[in-house]
Enzyme design. Structure first.
Site, PDB file in Angstrom:
ATOM      1  N   GLU A 107     -12.182  23.641   0.128  1.00  0.00           N
ATOM      2  CA  GLU A 107     -12.604  22.244  -0.036  1.00  0.00           C
ATOM      3  C   GLU A 107     -14.022  22.210  -0.598  1.00  0.00           C
ATOM      4  O   GLU A 107     -14.930  22.840  -0.069  1.00  0.00           O
ATOM      5  CB  GLU A 107     -12.526  21.491   1.296  1.00  0.00           C
ATOM      6  CG  GLU A 107     -13.060  20.072   1.267  1.00  0.00           C
ATOM      7  CD  GLU A 107     -12.464  19.190   0.165  1.00  0.00           C
ATOM      8  OE1 GLU A 107     -11.238  19.028   0.096  1.00  0.00           O
ATOM      9  OE2 GLU A 107     -13.255  18.649  -0.656  1.00  0.00           O
ATOM     10  N   GLY A 108     -14.193  21.448  -1.674  1.00  0.00           N
ATOM     11  CA  GLY A 108     -15.496  21.371  -2.336  1.00  0.00           C
ATOM     12  C   GLY A 108     -16.360  20.239  -1.830  1.00  0.00           C
ATOM     13  O   GLY A 108     -17.559  20.182  -2.125  1.00  0.00           O
ATOM     14  N   GLY A 190     -13.085  25.159  -5.927  1.00  0.00           N
ATOM     15  CA  GLY A 190     -12.105  26.192  -6.255  1.00  0.00           C
ATOM     16  C   GLY A 190     -11.706  26.164  -7.722  1.00  0.00           C
ATOM     17  O   GLY A 190     -11.495  25.098  -8.290  1.00  0.00           O
ATOM     18  N   GLY A 256      -7.126  -5.850 -11.398  1.00  0.00           N
ATOM     19  CA  GLY A 256      -5.933  -5.114 -10.964  1.00  0.00           C
ATOM     20  C   GLY A 256      -5.384  -5.716  -9.675  1.00  0.00           C
ATOM     21  O   GLY A 256      -6.117  -5.858  -8.689  1.00  0.00           O
ATOM     22  N   GLY A 261      -6.262  -3.761  -5.081  1.00  0.00           N
ATOM     23  CA  GLY A 261      -6.676  -5.141  -5.330  1.00  0.00           C
ATOM     24  C   GLY A 261      -6.184  -6.078  -4.239  1.00  0.00           C
ATOM     25  O   GLY A 261      -6.948  -6.885  -3.687  1.00  0.00           O
ATOM     26  N   GLU A 279      -5.417  -9.514 -14.044  1.00  0.00           N
ATOM     27  CA  GLU A 279      -4.272  -8.602 -14.087  1.00  0.00           C
ATOM     28  C   GLU A 279      -3.758  -8.504 -15.523  1.00  0.00           C
ATOM     29  O   GLU A 279      -3.528  -9.518 -16.181  1.00  0.00           O
ATOM     30  CB  GLU A 279      -3.178  -9.108 -13.133  1.00  0.00           C
ATOM     31  CG  GLU A 279      -1.835  -8.414 -13.242  1.00  0.00           C
ATOM     32  CD  GLU A 279      -1.882  -6.892 -13.069  1.00  0.00           C
ATOM     33  OE1 GLU A 279      -2.408  -6.412 -12.066  1.00  0.00           O
ATOM     34  OE2 GLU A 279      -1.392  -6.195 -13.990  1.00  0.00           O
ATOM     35  N   HIS A 407       1.230  10.057   2.484  1.00  0.00           N
ATOM     36  CA  HIS A 407       2.351  10.734   3.141  1.00  0.00           C
ATOM     37  C   HIS A 407       3.246  11.436   2.122  1.00  0.00           C
ATOM     38  O   HIS A 407       3.920  12.412   2.455  1.00  0.00           O
ATOM     39  CB  HIS A 407       3.157   9.744   3.988  1.00  0.00           C
ATOM     40  CG  HIS A 407       3.449   8.462   3.277  1.00  0.00           C
ATOM     41  ND1 HIS A 407       2.521   7.460   3.156  1.00  0.00           N
ATOM     42  CD2 HIS A 407       4.536   8.034   2.610  1.00  0.00           C
ATOM     43  CE1 HIS A 407       3.050   6.463   2.458  1.00  0.00           C
ATOM     44  NE2 HIS A 407       4.274   6.801   2.108  1.00  0.00           N
ATOM     45  N   HIS A 534      16.393  -6.201  21.945  1.00  0.00           N
ATOM     46  CA  HIS A 534      16.153  -7.630  21.750  1.00  0.00           C
ATOM     47  C   HIS A 534      15.080  -8.088  22.728  1.00  0.00           C
ATOM     48  O   HIS A 534      15.121  -7.698  23.891  1.00  0.00           O
ATOM     49  CB  HIS A 534      17.442  -8.423  21.991  1.00  0.00           C
ATOM     50  CG  HIS A 534      17.229  -9.897  21.909  1.00  0.00           C
ATOM     51  ND1 HIS A 534      17.057 -10.553  20.709  1.00  0.00           N
ATOM     52  CD2 HIS A 534      17.113 -10.843  22.884  1.00  0.00           C
ATOM     53  CE1 HIS A 534      16.878 -11.844  20.940  1.00  0.00           C
ATOM     54  NE2 HIS A 534      16.894 -12.045  22.259  1.00  0.00           N
TER      55      HIS A 534
END
Ligand SMILES: Cc1cc2nc3c(=O)[nH]c(=O)nc-3n(C[C@H](O)[C@H](O)[C@H](O)COP(=O)(O)OP(=O)(O)OC[C@H]3O[C@@H](n4cnc5c(N)ncnc54)[C@H](O)[C@@H]3O)c2cc1C
Ligand SMILES: NC(=O)c1ccc[n+]([C@@H]2O[C@H](COP(=O)([O-])OP(=O)(O)OC[C@H]3O[C@@H](n4cnc5c(N)ncnc54)[C@H](O)[C@@H]3O)[C@@H](O)[C@H]2O)c1
Length: 561
Positions: A107-108, A190, A256, A261, A279, A407, A534
């Protein structure tokens, strides 16, 4: 989701050069990759127009396992090296250790990458505040519940601290989880120097060379800023700056109307700002299912202090200076003629993200990026300039552009680890859910209705659409949150779920019943017999599956089976 991505790819996502096209110090800040951390000092253009990286100081080699860059090593320091400790890298690392692989992650900058430090995590903290502010400010809503609340207010620094503290907490959770499991966290930038070989360290100062049987690139993305827009980090900002909530402008233009946005329009309007959307496409929220966009516009845009210009590009934005406001020049997307000029207090640029692959050394292994993205096949295996797979090299997450979600990055990483440990695995991206955390939320999995119609026409089958409203759901009504819709797009001939879209309270949580069904290949004729507690919001989906009309043959087959 998919159409947003393809629009960006077709028209706005830049080549790798873009991220650095203007003033280098500012652009390095966009990257969220601290200059000091990477030791990068100057970015220049060569006469060919290519960007060159200049470094400071003498290069010192500290590790011995080098050899000829082009020859694969015979033995390895690690089973797996991951470049980039964002959520993609983190997910891959944890799964790799579980599978018994000796694993290192390079990790940089800071562990956690975009999602934890400049994305999902701090933005959801701001959105949690926005949700509560909205409730407290809505006299009508409070009255309906029989509550009386005096005027709601907020402390800007307190809100900003909440977001920052959450990011720090999650960052240390991620770091600790990797350390506890024995993942080596190697600090530095890296660069791939040859097959199965990576150097890392402070650019221009130290080069430690490590080897691995397999390498995963997980270097993520940075905000994409279209040409002509000058970001000063104060009045013209990207999400990197906005998440710090250094000020709440009276009037902000948001360029956007995609995920960033929309989520920021929810935050800013809850905190009292007026918003103007700009947009490029003809309608707001073009990446979502059109029916959901329409409803979302009716609930999330029209009643709020938001106006908008569609079918226009923001072609020039100048930060506020010398007592002048931020100036936004709008150009008609079709005629390319000047359309309007806006004067606002601030502008947030939310026009997509560009992959970050700069300095990664792809040229050392004959890989050429496509619009900046690392080309991969369906198994995330990197493809070289001649169309061949690069042995033992994979790319996951935002850097490959398949699906720019946290994810999804992590799931791709897990999929790669499955493959390198001997089990073939292909991630079905049509089963990956997505959610926009506005109030109420929007969520989806699979195809939009137009995408499903196109596929059906090509492949020669029929599609049907079923819908249920939150208005008929007891739990939603108890919460006085009956505004919402769930929509199912499916094949009536065999009950296959093609897409599910939800707009309403807790839509982001509700979508998982549908996404799991798609992932597991569950058909409507099966899932409609699943029992839901329910009263819960989940009954919206129960109703949805029950209301779908699957043809008799498919139901008969179920009985026989
Ligand atoms: C404002 C915002 C909100 C978002 N909200 C959500 C959300 O709610 N849900 C969701 O699913 N997604 C969300 N996203 C998208 C999500 O953040 C990204 O999809 C995700 O972070 C991608 O993960 P990654 O691991 O591919 O890359 P990243 O998270 O970008 O991580 C890449 C890492 O690699 C490091 N790196 C880069 N190059 C090198 C190198 N050469 N050497 C060493 N290290 C290097 C970087 O420093 C970084 O730490 C959001 C994004 C933004 C901007
Ligand atoms: N909740 C979430 O999961 C979440 C939240 C934030 C971001 N993200 C991820 O981050 C990525 C980036 O988000 P984003 O909102 O920046 O991108 P996006 O691709 O979702 O939306 C960008 C929007 O900007 C428009 N646009 C592009 N160039 C323009 C210009 N010059 N003028 C006017 N409009 C222009 C596009 O038409 C599009 O509607 C997304 O791919 C998303 O997956 C996810």
């Amino acid at each position: 989701m998919h159409s947003t991505l393809s629009f960006s790819q077709a028209t706005t996502v830049p080549t790798t050069n873009y991220a650095f096209h203007s003033q280098s110090p500012i652009n390095l800040r966009f990257c969220g990759l601290r200059r000091e951390a990477f030791g990068i000092s100057i970015l220049t253009r060569s006469s060919s127009g290519r960007v060159r990286l200049s470094t400071r100081g003498r290069s010192k080699r500290t590790s011995a396992s080098t050899g000829n860059n082009g020859t694969p090593p015979k033995s390895f320091d690690y089973d797996l090296i991951i470049i980039g400790a964002g959520v993609g890298g983190h997910g891959a690392a944890l799964h790799a250790v579980e599978k018994g692989l000796k694993t290192a992650i390079i990790e940089g900058d800071v562990v956690g990458g975009t999602c934890v430090n400049r994305g999902c995590v701090p933005s959801k903290a701001l959105l949690a505040v926005s949700g509560r502010m909205r409730e407290l400010q809505s006299e009508h809503h409070m009255k309906a519940l029989g509550l009386q609340v005096s005027a709601a207010g907020y402390d800007r620094q307190g809100v900003a601290d909440h977001a920052n503290n959450l990011a720090s907490k999650i960052r240390s959770n991620l770091t600790n989880s990797m350390k506890a499991l024995g993942v080596d966290i190697l600090t530095g930038f890296g660069t791939i120097v040859g097959p199965q070989k990576v150097k890392y360290g402070k650019v221009g100062f130290t080069d430690n060379v490590v080897t691995a049987k397999d390498i995963i690139i997980a270097t993520g993305s940075v905000p994409f800023v279209p040409k002509g827009i000058e970001v000063d980090g104060k009045t013209v900002i990207t999400s990197d700056h906005a998440l710090k909530l250094e000020f709440v402008p009276d009037w902000i233009a948001i360029v956007g109307s995609g995920y960033i946005g929309l989520e920021f329009s929810d935050v800013y309007t809850a905190l009292g700002s007026e918003v103007t959307f700009i947009e490029a496409l003809d309608q707001l929220m073009p990446g979502f299912d059109p029916e959901i966009s329409k409803l979302a516009q009716r609930v999330l845009i029209n009643p709020r202090k938001i106006d908008y210009h569609t079918g226009v590009f923001a072609t020039k934005i100048t930060p506020a200076r010398d007592g002048k406001p931020v100036i936004v020049e709008l150009t008609d997307a079709k005629t390319k003629e000047h359309k309007d000029t806006l004067e606002v207090d601030a502008a947030l640029i939310a026009t997509g993200r560009a992959p970050f692959t700069y300095g990664l050394g792809l040229e050392n292994i004959n890989v050429v990026t496509q619009r900046g993205f690392v080309p991969v096949d369906e198994r995330m295996r990197v493809i070289d300039a001649n169309g061949n797979l690069v042995p033992h090299l994979y790319c996951i997450g935002d850097a490959n552009g398949k699906m720019m979600l946290a994810h999804a990055a992590s799931a791709q990483g897990i999929s790669v680890v499955e493959q390198v440990t001997g089990r073939d695995h292909v991630l079905n991206h049509l089963s990956v859910p997505a959610a926009c955390f506005t109030h109420p939320e929007i969520s989806m999995v699979g195809l939009t209705e137009p995408q499903a119609r196109e596929k059906a026409e090509k492949e020669g089958f029929e599609i049907s659409v079923a819908k249920t409203s939150f208005k008929a759901n007891t739990k939603a009504l108890a919460e006085n949150e009956g505004e919402g819709l769930a929509k199912l797009i499916y094949r009536p001939d065999n009950g296959e779920i093609l897409g599910v879209h939800i707009f309403g309270l807790h839509a982001a949580d509700l979508i998982h019943e549908a996404s799991n069904a798609v992932a597991l290949g569950t058909r409507i004729q099966d899932i409609r017999f699943a029992v839901h507690a329910h009263p819960t919001l989940s009954e919206v989906l129960d109703e949805l599956f029950k209301s779908a009309k699957v043809e008799r043959e498919a139901l008969e087959a179920l009985k026989v089976g």
